[in-house]
Enzyme design. Structure first.
Site, mmCIF file in Angstrom:
data_model
loop_
_atom_site.group_PDB
_atom_site.id
_atom_site.type_symbol
_atom_site.label_atom_id
_atom_site.label_comp_id
_atom_site.label_asym_id
_atom_site.label_seq_id
_atom_site.Cartn_x
_atom_site.Cartn_y
_atom_site.Cartn_z
ATOM 1 N N LYS A 124 -6.782 -37.810 2.841
ATOM 2 C CA LYS A 124 -6.147 -39.085 3.191
ATOM 3 C C LYS A 124 -7.104 -40.243 2.926
ATOM 4 O O LYS A 124 -6.717 -41.254 2.319
ATOM 5 C CB LYS A 124 -5.714 -39.096 4.656
ATOM 6 C CG LYS A 124 -4.933 -40.357 5.037
ATOM 7 C CD LYS A 124 -4.539 -40.364 6.506
ATOM 8 C CE LYS A 124 -5.691 -40.777 7.386
ATOM 9 N NZ LYS A 124 -5.303 -41.003 8.794
ATOM 10 N N ASP A 142 -0.367 -40.860 6.732
ATOM 11 C CA ASP A 142 -0.878 -40.908 8.101
ATOM 12 C C ASP A 142 0.269 -40.613 9.060
ATOM 13 O O ASP A 142 1.375 -40.242 8.645
ATOM 14 C CB ASP A 142 -1.523 -42.268 8.398
ATOM 15 C CG ASP A 142 -0.506 -43.395 8.499
ATOM 16 O OD1 ASP A 142 0.680 -43.191 8.165
ATOM 17 O OD2 ASP A 142 -0.903 -44.504 8.926
#
Length: 214
Positions: A124, A142
């Site tokens: 991420k 997220d």
């Protein structure tokens, strides 16, 4: 989890997102690729606002890997002590700074594999840096995107990797660059976890979520 929306509905949704905010920006404060990398690494299990409060004064004088090493572990730990998990994050930032100086000439690499090899940098974090700094249409999933994707059917999936693939597979190419920013902002401020603000939602009529709030 909603079923995957069809192509035309997804196109309509992102056309509206684009019309509302043509150039969405991430909310983490940064001044260059290095400070962006550090900020994103510090943001794990923390709010952007909380990270910014600590990093604005830090980045005013510490904006390169070498300057971070000059500050040292103790100095960095003190500077970010208001951020969750600050002790481990400080160790990671010092170590990744050492690697950047030793192996990359103090520069942040533009390769996902190289970024993910750094301490405290997962997929991420790497995708955020690739997207925001290098303008690669990478999708950083997220908690907001995961919730929004499953609630609306834009990009449903049982885990973040599946949601990431659904974004890449189903959102039209012209929206890929800003897709994760539009979804993060919508999930953060409108399609919130406990009580989504459906009355204020610009895609309400396109969303299959049955438990809409008034």
């Amino acid at each position: 989890m909603a079923r995957q929306l069809d192509y035309h509905t997804i196109r309509a949704i992102f056309t509206r997102f684009q019309a509302q905010e043509p150039e969405p920006k991430g909310e983490l404060y940064h001044t260059n690729a290095y400070t962006l990398l550090v900020a994103v690494a510090l943001s794990a299990q923390a709010t952007d606002a909380g990270v910014n409060k600590a990093t604005r004064p830090l980045f005013a004088s510490v904006d390169t890997p070498q300057k971070m090493l000059d500050l040292g572990l103790e100095g960095l730990t003190e500077a970010i002590k208001t951020i969750g998990l600050f002790r481990q994050k400080a160790k990671n930032v010092i170590r990744l700074s050492e690697i950047l100086v030793e192996q990359y000439g103090g520069e942040v690499p533009s390769s996902r594999a190289a970024l993910q090899s750094l301490p405290g940098v997962g997929r991420k974090t790497a995708n955020v840096v690739l997207n925001m700094w290098w303008h690669v249409p990478a999708q950083a999933v997220d908690t907001h995107i995961f919730r929004l994707g499953n609630r609306t059917g834009i990009c449903p999936g049982k885990d973040v990797e599946t949601v990431e693939r659904a974004i890449e597979d189903h959102i039209p190419a012209e929206f890929q660059q800003h897709a994760h920013h539009w979804m993060i902002l919508h999930g953060r401020y409108i399609c919130t976890a406990r009580k989504p603000r459906c009355a204020d939602c610009l895609i309400r009529d396109l969303c299959p979520f049955e438990e809409k709030t008034e």
